[in-house]
Design a protein around this motif. Structure first.
Motif, short mmCIF file in Angstrom:
data_model
loop_
_atom_site.label_atom_id
_atom_site.label_comp_id
_atom_site.label_asym_id
_atom_site.label_seq_id
_atom_site.Cartn_x
_atom_site.Cartn_y
_atom_site.Cartn_z
N SER A 287 40.22 48.00 51.18
CA SER A 287 38.80 47.68 51.13
C SER A 287 37.98 48.77 51.81
O SER A 287 36.94 49.22 51.29
N THR B 115 37.82 51.78 49.64
CA THR B 115 36.90 51.59 48.51
C THR B 115 35.44 51.79 48.95
O THR B 115 34.65 52.46 48.27
N CYS C 199 32.95 54.73 47.70
CA CYS C 199 31.68 54.40 47.05
C CYS C 199 30.50 55.07 47.78
O CYS C 199 29.59 55.64 47.15
N SER D 296 24.14 48.46 46.10
CA SER D 296 24.80 47.51 46.99
C SER D 296 25.63 46.51 46.20
O SER D 296 26.76 46.15 46.59
N ILE D 297 25.06 46.04 45.07
CA ILE D 297 25.80 45.09 44.23
C ILE D 297 27.07 45.73 43.68
O ILE D 297 28.14 45.12 43.66
N LEU D 298 26.96 46.99 43.24
CA LEU D 298 28.13 47.69 42.70
C LEU D 298 29.21 47.87 43.77
O LEU D 298 30.40 47.71 43.51
N PHE E 75 29.65 45.94 46.37
CA PHE E 75 30.21 44.63 46.63
C PHE E 75 31.24 44.24 45.56
O PHE E 75 32.31 43.72 45.87
N ILE E 76 30.92 44.54 44.30
CA ILE E 76 31.86 44.25 43.21
C ILE E 76 33.13 45.08 43.37
O ILE E 76 34.26 44.58 43.20
N ALA E 77 32.95 46.36 43.71
CA ALA E 77 34.12 47.24 43.90
C ALA E 77 34.99 46.73 45.05
O ALA E 77 36.22 46.79 44.99
N ILE F 212 35.30 43.58 46.00
CA ILE F 212 36.04 42.40 45.53
C ILE F 212 37.24 42.81 44.68
O ILE F 212 38.34 42.29 44.82
N VAL F 213 37.01 43.78 43.78
CA VAL F 213 38.11 44.26 42.93
C VAL F 213 39.23 44.85 43.79
O VAL F 213 40.41 44.61 43.57
#
Length: 354
Positions: free
Chosen positions: A16, A19, A23, A60-62, A64-66, A68-69
């Motif tokens: 995490s 990632t 990012c 920020s949303i991207l 957060f999604i990354a 989670i993945v």
């Protein structure tokens, strides 16, 4: 479970964090690069702002999604890694507690190094299990082999002390025979053990095998003739690097084996060079080794059910001593039925010196 929880948490946090860092580096790197290009571009004077708050929200949303993945991927990877490791840890604890039958589960075979680790662990555990079984067999067999001569010695000596037996020459010779039996057993065990550990003492020097075999044959010929055997020699003049005393010990053991188990007839000893390999053979006229013992003939304390006309008591170590000495010379020995239906033991002793 501490292993699973601790390592799982570490993998999850590491992946995490990586990632998020990637990012952020990609975003700010792109931002700086694009800012430089935008600053020096012709249209920069017409735009007041090229990055809005909405852009930051989308970024920020991207991220957060990354994240989670990455978390899902790390959990799945953790399970694949930890399943064989947890099984390995449990098996190691069982072996530490004395359960040598414990084996680890390989889990996902696509995890190369982890799968190899589990395979190597299971191979090590199997070897330990085999060694423990062999040690139990050796202890039981040695105790059995020692019991008979020791019982005879104790009984005879006690009888002499109590006046039951007269300590005459015949009785003393019988006791000496039992002591010789014990001495042979101890020496055979010593030879096999030293050879298996690579510490068998060999005095390697050039040896003319034909001369050594002929001398041994002269010593055995009359005794063999009295028992109904004919010793036949067919020897090439070969010189190899070997321990002469140990080679004589090997030949004596093979001839003695033929005397104990073979029918009356010829015992052939041949020596020749084939494909630049020195080959020494001892052949009798039967009945050879039975199917129950042939595959295990050179293992210690192995005895078959087939018997010959002159079979005498042995300790079951003769052929294992032969194998130990031959392999200590860097050679090989194998058994095969002879053309006459008897036993043929062939020894390969490497290249001749000349």
């Amino acid at each position: 479970m501490m292993l699973k929880k601790g390592l799982s948490r570490q993998i999850l946090l590491a992946m995490s964090s990586m990632t998020v860092v990637v990012c952020l580096v990609v975003f700010f790197g792109t931002y700086i690069a694009f800012g430089i290009i935008y600053y020096f571009s012709p249209w920069s004077q017409y735009e007041e702002s090229w990055l809005t708050g909405v852009d930051f929200i989308i970024l920020s949303i991207l991220i957060f999604i990354a994240l989670i993945v990455a978390a899902v991927a790390s959990v799945r990877l953790t399970r694949r890694i930890l399943q064989p490791l947890e099984s390995l840890a449990q098996s190691a604890r069982r072996i530490k507690d004395g359960d040598l039958s414990a084996r680890a589960l390989p889990g996902d075979q696509s995890l190369g190094e982890t799968a190899y680790l589990v395979q190597d662990f299971n191979a090590m555990a199997q070897r330990l299990d085999d060694m423990a079984a062999d040690m139990k067999l050796w202890n039981a067999t040695i105790a059995h082999e020692l019991r008979t001569p020791l019982t005879i010695l104790k009984g005879r000596l006690r009888g002499m002390i109590d006046g039951v037996f007269e300590p005459d020459e015949t009785s003393l010779q019988s006791l000496v025979m039992q002591v010789d039996s014990l001495a042979r057993l101890v020496e055979d065990l010593r030879t096999v053990t030293l050879a298996d550990s690579g510490h068998l003492d060999l005095r390697i020097e050039p040896v003319r095998l034909k001369q050594e075999i002929e001398q041994l044959g002269n010593l055995l010929e009359e005794e063999l003739r009295d028992e109904g055997f004919e010793l036949r020699l067919s020897l090439a003049d070969v010189v190899i690097q070997a321990d002469a005393m140990r080679i004589r010990q090997v030949l004596l053991a093979l001839v003695t084996n033929a005397r104990r188990h073979a029918v009356r007839g010829a015992i052939d000893i041949t020596l020749h060079v084939e494909d630049r390999i020195t080959r020494l053979r001892v052949i009798d006229e039967g009945p050879g080794l039975g199917d129950d013992i042939a595959p295990w003939a050179f293992e210690p304390f192995r005895r078959g059910t087939r018997t010959g006309h002159h079979e005498k008591t042995g300790n079951g170590l003769g052929l294992s001593v032969v194998r130990a000495i031959v392999e200590a010379h860097g050679g090989k020995i194998h058994y095969a039925p002879s053309a006459k239906g008897g036993a043929m033991f062939e020894i390969s002793l490497g290249r001749p010196v000349f």
